[in-house]
Motif scaffolding. Sequence first.
Motif, PDB file in Angstrom:
ATOM      1  N   LEU A 267       0.810  -1.221   0.000  1.00 47.07           N
ATOM      2  CA  LEU A 267       0.000   0.000   0.000  1.00 47.07           C
ATOM      3  C   LEU A 267       0.845   1.273   0.000  1.00 47.07           C
ATOM      4  O   LEU A 267       0.519   2.241  -0.684  1.00 47.07           O
ATOM      5  CB  LEU A 267      -0.920   0.022   1.227  1.00 47.07           C
ATOM      6  CG  LEU A 267      -1.891  -1.148   1.389  1.00 47.07           C
ATOM      7  CD1 LEU A 267      -2.708  -0.971   2.661  1.00 47.07           C
ATOM      8  CD2 LEU A 267      -2.796  -1.264   0.168  1.00 47.07           C
ATOM      9  N   ASN A 283      -1.706   0.519  -5.072  1.00 43.59           N
ATOM     10  CA  ASN A 283      -2.734  -0.132  -4.251  1.00 43.59           C
ATOM     11  C   ASN A 283      -3.258   0.799  -3.161  1.00 43.59           C
ATOM     12  O   ASN A 283      -4.463   0.895  -2.917  1.00 43.59           O
ATOM     13  CB  ASN A 283      -2.183  -1.403  -3.596  1.00 43.59           C
ATOM     14  CG  ASN A 283      -2.141  -2.569  -4.552  1.00 43.59           C
ATOM     15  OD1 ASN A 283      -2.663  -2.490  -5.658  1.00 43.59           O
ATOM     16  ND2 ASN A 283      -1.520  -3.660  -4.134  1.00 43.59           N
ATOM     17  N   VAL A 286      -5.454   3.696  -4.382  1.00 50.28           N
ATOM     18  CA  VAL A 286      -6.838   3.317  -4.695  1.00 50.28           C
ATOM     19  C   VAL A 286      -7.724   3.567  -3.476  1.00 50.28           C
ATOM     20  O   VAL A 286      -8.826   4.125  -3.585  1.00 50.28           O
ATOM     21  CB  VAL A 286      -6.916   1.837  -5.123  1.00 50.28           C
ATOM     22  CG1 VAL A 286      -8.374   1.355  -5.151  1.00 50.28           C
ATOM     23  CG2 VAL A 286      -6.290   1.647  -6.497  1.00 50.28           C
ATOM     24  N   ILE A 287      -7.251   3.159  -2.299  1.00 45.47           N
ATOM     25  CA  ILE A 287      -8.022   3.386  -1.063  1.00 45.47           C
ATOM     26  C   ILE A 287      -8.251   4.878  -0.867  1.00 45.47           C
ATOM     27  O   ILE A 287      -9.364   5.327  -0.569  1.00 45.47           O
ATOM     28  CB  ILE A 287      -7.279   2.789   0.148  1.00 45.47           C
ATOM     29  CG1 ILE A 287      -7.038   1.296  -0.053  1.00 45.47           C
ATOM     30  CG2 ILE A 287      -8.050   3.050   1.434  1.00 45.47           C
ATOM     31  CD1 ILE A 287      -6.129   0.668   0.995  1.00 45.47           C
ATOM     32  N   PRO A 571      -8.063  -2.498  -2.705  1.00 45.95           N
ATOM     33  CA  PRO A 571      -7.357  -2.120  -3.942  1.00 45.95           C
ATOM     34  C   PRO A 571      -7.645  -3.087  -5.089  1.00 45.95           C
ATOM     35  O   PRO A 571      -7.934  -2.677  -6.207  1.00 45.95           O
ATOM     36  CB  PRO A 571      -5.885  -2.159  -3.537  1.00 45.95           C
ATOM     37  CG  PRO A 571      -5.891  -1.963  -2.065  1.00 45.95           C
ATOM     38  CD  PRO A 571      -7.145  -2.601  -1.563  1.00 45.95           C
ATOM     39  N   THR A 572      -7.544  -4.377  -4.803  1.00 45.56           N
ATOM     40  CA  THR A 572      -7.944  -5.406  -5.764  1.00 45.56           C
ATOM     41  C   THR A 572      -9.135  -6.124  -5.159  1.00 45.56           C
ATOM     42  O   THR A 572      -9.027  -6.719  -4.083  1.00 45.56           O
ATOM     43  CB  THR A 572      -6.805  -6.407  -6.028  1.00 45.56           C
ATOM     44  OG1 THR A 572      -5.663  -5.700  -6.531  1.00 45.56           O
ATOM     45  CG2 THR A 572      -7.231  -7.468  -7.026  1.00 45.56           C
ATOM     46  N   ARG A 600     -12.491  -4.061  -9.683  1.00 44.43           N
ATOM     47  CA  ARG A 600     -11.036  -3.996  -9.782  1.00 44.43           C
ATOM     48  C   ARG A 600     -10.509  -5.441  -9.683  1.00 44.43           C
ATOM     49  O   ARG A 600     -10.553  -6.056  -8.610  1.00 44.43           O
ATOM     50  CB  ARG A 600     -10.452  -3.122  -8.675  1.00 44.43           C
ATOM     51  CG  ARG A 600     -10.824  -1.659  -8.810  1.00 44.43           C
ATOM     52  CD  ARG A 600     -10.061  -0.767  -7.837  1.00 44.43           C
ATOM     53  NE  ARG A 600     -10.509  -0.937  -6.466  1.00 44.43           N
ATOM     54  CZ  ARG A 600     -11.518  -0.285  -5.891  1.00 44.43           C
ATOM     55  NH1 ARG A 600     -12.234   0.576  -6.617  1.00 44.43           N
ATOM     56  NH2 ARG A 600     -11.853  -0.494  -4.629  1.00 44.43           N
TER      57      ARG A 600
END
Length: 671
Positions: A267, A283, A286-287, A571-572, A600
């Motif tokens: 992250l 990653n 994305v959050i 994220p994924t 995602r």
Amino acid sequence: MTELLKISLPDGSVREVEPGSTPGDVAAAIGPGLAKAAIAARVNGEVRDIGRPFDGDAELALITSRDEADALELARHDYAHVLAEAVQALWPGTQITFGPATDDGFYYDVKAPDGRAPFSMDDLPAIEEEMRRIINADKPLVREVWSRQQLIEKWQSEGEVFKAEWAQELPEDEELTVYWSGEPNSDGAWLDMCRGPHLASTGKLDPQAFKLMRVAGAYWRGDQRNPQLTRIYGTGWLNKKQLDAHLHRLEEAGKRDHRKLGREMNLFHLQEEAHGSVFWHPNGFVIWRELEAYMRRKIDGAGYQEVKTPQVMDARQWEQSGHWGKYRENMFVIPDEVPNTEDEGDIISGDADWMALKPMNCPAHVLIFRQGIKSYRDLPLRLYENGCCHRNEPHGALHGLMRVRQFTQDDAHIFCREDQIVEEVRAFCELADGIYKDFGFTYSIKLALRPEQRYGSDEDWDKAEAELRQAVIDAGMATEEFGWEELPGEGAFYAPKLEWHLTDAIGRTWQVGTIQSDRVLPERLDASYIGEDGDKHRPVMLHRAIFGSYERFIGILIEHNAGRLPVWLAPTQAVVATITSSADGYAEEVAAKLEAAGIRVEADLRNEKINYKVREHSVAKVPHLLVVGMREAEESTVAVRTLGEKHQKVMSLDEAITMLEGAATAPDLAN
């Protein structure tokens, strides 16, 4: 005839006792059960030893272990003294300094005898054993009043350099006390200077309810120019059950540490080249973006207008706002050398061109408010900014995402009329409530009242505190359910504030959201609006945030969820993993359809065993793993493994897409 002392008890009754009587005597007169349970006393509001005589008529409340906050404070203070006594018993010549209670334990700073290496983790088992011996000996803890000269002579004669230095600075006119562990001046008695209070004896401690945790270096009086000491940390509780629960929480907190999970989930990272600032990986960002989009939807729906303000502003602005005088040591100044006091005149007069990175957004929002003439009809005006700020936090205070030097606030300022304050704060309470519930948090609300050092008149502070209080009452949240509490002296220097304290999954609390009612900054920065009467009036400025900062809120979310973020934040959100390479084409088709549905997704086509893939994606906290082989390809199905569940579920691809679409929808969009 000796006049008896009148001792008032919490139930309204009054007992008369002989001069020289103690709270323990009163407890014994009430009953043997209370005499055994009472560990200390609150006399006229002050916590005192159970055996300390009354000074005169008094109000008395006896303290038992049921009064957990007071009882823990006393026990931890005693554990600290027992720690110092144990170290000196094991290693004569050790010098002692101070040892206070802390939020979950205690520590003591000591200096090893000359010729011995500083104390280390290897020494802790022996110290613990000696502490248990002292506790089991049930040594009385006896208070005495000494003169300053007595203290100085005592410490100098025993080579206690640090204690002697401190004793020399104590005021002559203050009552100076020491506590003996053991009968005063008897063989094996140990003495420390301390204000107290203490329990009646070491045996009141539970020998199985403490643990020494770690050692660290510490400078005498916190100054690196002074000798280095060893700080020995311990945790102390009232019983072993509490200790075991605390150690379990620590173990669980270690598993949830956002720095550890941040590495595993790829992250973010931190490094010395930008100490105190965060490098967000794809990653992690994305959050961030999902949170930012969520908050924008919320503030758009609540009538806020988003703005963007400069990172760097003239020092004159910060002087005018009051931050230069109150907050300068925490600001990054350009040039990067903070001026000396004698140079401040140059800053104010304009002879120097000093600038500073903004530590907060509020003065800039006032400058936006001041552009153009504002009417009472324009209010309330709600200005919102995802504002990047910089604060020069001490190096030792930095901690992952929780304490950084560069951070972004979900910051807003509401400029309103006096008659609008309560309603605006009430609406904010309801907005914050919905947001925290969306993230699965419970919380308590606290009102932080005026500090001793503050700007503004008492009349303005009276109004501001009453308005915040009334707004919470109107929102129905000034109740036990919401943990309502008032905190004297803990407001900001310019305004009282409401604080939201979130409780996470393992019971820790985090102070996050705030709203402050400020009449000072609009006055200092000359903000005004035209009232209905045609005259100029000052708006009231409500400073508010809900996340607090994106960095810290993400850290809290990671730890609260142990990395298993809600699907909409992950994220994924899904990985399509193949059992055999012959299913690669179908896996790519599944991934493409999921991506088209807004999921995602990644396809894991590596030539690895499926158990290896499952383990790797579980460590990365991917919420859903869709396993496919030739059978799934032939039947247009997927085997769904959901993180944290033992069994997989086979479903059609269409069913899986519908399920993931629902799970991946943000809570405010799902409602």
